[in-house]
Design a protein around this motif. Structure first.
Motif, PDB file in Angstrom:
ATOM      1  N   THR A   1      75.582  54.734  55.231  1.00 49.71           N
ATOM      2  CA  THR A   1      76.315  55.926  55.635  1.00 49.71           C
ATOM      3  C   THR A   1      77.796  55.587  55.761  1.00 49.71           C
ATOM      4  O   THR A   1      78.203  54.453  55.554  1.00 49.71           O
ATOM      5  CB  THR A   1      75.787  56.456  56.985  1.00 49.71           C
ATOM      6  OG1 THR A   1      76.099  55.504  58.004  1.00 49.71           O
ATOM      7  CG2 THR A   1      74.291  56.705  56.937  1.00 49.71           C
ATOM      8  N   ASP A   2      78.585  56.582  56.142  1.00 46.86           N
ATOM      9  CA  ASP A   2      80.026  56.370  56.314  1.00 46.86           C
ATOM     10  C   ASP A   2      80.346  55.363  57.418  1.00 46.86           C
ATOM     11  O   ASP A   2      81.390  54.723  57.383  1.00 46.86           O
ATOM     12  CB  ASP A   2      80.733  57.688  56.632  1.00 46.86           C
ATOM     13  CG  ASP A   2      80.776  58.622  55.443  1.00 46.86           C
ATOM     14  OD1 ASP A   2      80.641  58.139  54.301  1.00 46.86           O
ATOM     15  OD2 ASP A   2      80.930  59.835  55.657  1.00 46.86           O
ATOM     16  N   ASP A   3      79.443  55.237  58.401  1.00 52.84           N
ATOM     17  CA  ASP A   3      79.763  54.360  59.533  1.00 52.84           C
ATOM     18  C   ASP A   3      78.725  53.273  59.788  1.00 52.84           C
ATOM     19  O   ASP A   3      78.694  52.676  60.855  1.00 52.84           O
ATOM     20  CB  ASP A   3      79.997  55.177  60.799  1.00 52.84           C
ATOM     21  CG  ASP A   3      78.800  56.034  61.183  1.00 52.84           C
ATOM     22  OD1 ASP A   3      77.847  56.136  60.382  1.00 52.84           O
ATOM     23  OD2 ASP A   3      78.808  56.589  62.294  1.00 52.84           O
ATOM     24  N   GLY A   4      77.875  52.994  58.798  1.00 49.75           N
ATOM     25  CA  GLY A   4      76.912  51.920  58.997  1.00 49.75           C
ATOM     26  C   GLY A   4      75.803  51.909  57.966  1.00 49.75           C
ATOM     27  O   GLY A   4      75.924  52.467  56.884  1.00 49.75           O
TER      28      GLY A   4
ATOM     29  N   TYR B   1      69.485  50.787  63.016  1.00 50.43           N
ATOM     30  CA  TYR B   1      70.753  51.277  62.494  1.00 50.43           C
ATOM     31  C   TYR B   1      71.853  50.334  62.955  1.00 50.43           C
ATOM     32  O   TYR B   1      71.948  50.002  64.130  1.00 50.43           O
ATOM     33  CB  TYR B   1      71.057  52.701  62.972  1.00 50.43           C
ATOM     34  CG  TYR B   1      72.283  53.245  62.309  1.00 50.43           C
ATOM     35  CD1 TYR B   1      72.216  53.795  61.039  1.00 50.43           C
ATOM     36  CD2 TYR B   1      73.526  53.157  62.926  1.00 50.43           C
ATOM     37  CE1 TYR B   1      73.351  54.266  60.395  1.00 50.43           C
ATOM     38  CE2 TYR B   1      74.665  53.627  62.298  1.00 50.43           C
ATOM     39  CZ  TYR B   1      74.564  54.185  61.041  1.00 50.43           C
ATOM     40  OH  TYR B   1      75.701  54.635  60.404  1.00 50.43           O
TER      41      TYR B   1
ATOM     42  N   SER C   1      75.968  49.754  63.031  1.00 56.41           N
ATOM     43  CA  SER C   1      77.308  50.284  62.813  1.00 56.41           C
ATOM     44  C   SER C   1      78.082  49.263  61.990  1.00 56.41           C
ATOM     45  O   SER C   1      78.006  48.064  62.256  1.00 56.41           O
ATOM     46  CB  SER C   1      78.024  50.512  64.137  1.00 56.41           C
ATOM     47  OG  SER C   1      77.374  51.526  64.868  1.00 56.41           O
ATOM     48  N   ALA C   2      78.818  49.736  60.984  1.00 55.69           N
ATOM     49  CA  ALA C   2      79.569  48.815  60.136  1.00 55.69           C
ATOM     50  C   ALA C   2      80.673  49.561  59.407  1.00 55.69           C
ATOM     51  O   ALA C   2      80.528  50.729  59.064  1.00 55.69           O
ATOM     52  CB  ALA C   2      78.640  48.167  59.119  1.00 55.69           C
ATOM     53  N   ASP C   3      81.791  48.864  59.192  1.00 53.72           N
ATOM     54  CA  ASP C   3      82.846  49.450  58.371  1.00 53.72           C
ATOM     55  C   ASP C   3      82.770  48.907  56.951  1.00 53.72           C
ATOM     56  O   ASP C   3      83.457  49.377  56.057  1.00 53.72           O
ATOM     57  CB  ASP C   3      84.235  49.249  58.981  1.00 53.72           C
ATOM     58  CG  ASP C   3      84.567  47.795  59.246  1.00 53.72           C
ATOM     59  OD1 ASP C   3      83.730  46.924  58.958  1.00 53.72           O
ATOM     60  OD2 ASP C   3      85.663  47.543  59.743  1.00 53.72           O
TER      61      ASP C   3
END
Length: 91
Positions: free
Chosen positions: A18-21, A33, A35-37
């Motif tokens: 996704t856009d954030d992970g 899930y 979180s990742a950039d």
């Protein structure tokens, strides 16, 4: 990677980026899930062109670079150089 806090997951399935992970399925079957950039998706020993196209189409607004053995079998130094050049084209 450990020294700078980059985590790696082996024998893990990527369900969704996704856009954030990223949503993953761990070897024990649990889903998680993260979180990742930035996500580095590295799988298999041969190029899987279908998977590459699937990822490119899933996130069309994000620049995608095919490098290293995903592109063609090569030596580590060549893959590092291709990765560096891809990163520098983003900056």
């Amino acid at each position: 990677m450990d020294e700078v806090g980059i985590k790696s997951y082996v024998q893990t399935n990527c369900n969704k980026i996704t856009d954030d992970g990223v949503e993953i399925k761990l070897p024990n079957g649990k889903e998680k899930y993260l979180s990742a950039d930035m996500v580095v998706y590295a799988v298999g020993l041969t190029s899987n062109k279908e998977e590459i196209e699937k990822l490119k189409n899933a996130i069309p607004d994000i620049p995608t670079f095919v490098i290293g053995d995903c592109k063609r079998p090569a030596k580590v130094g060549e893959a590092i150089q291709e990765g560096y050049m891809a990163a520098m084209s983003i900056v």
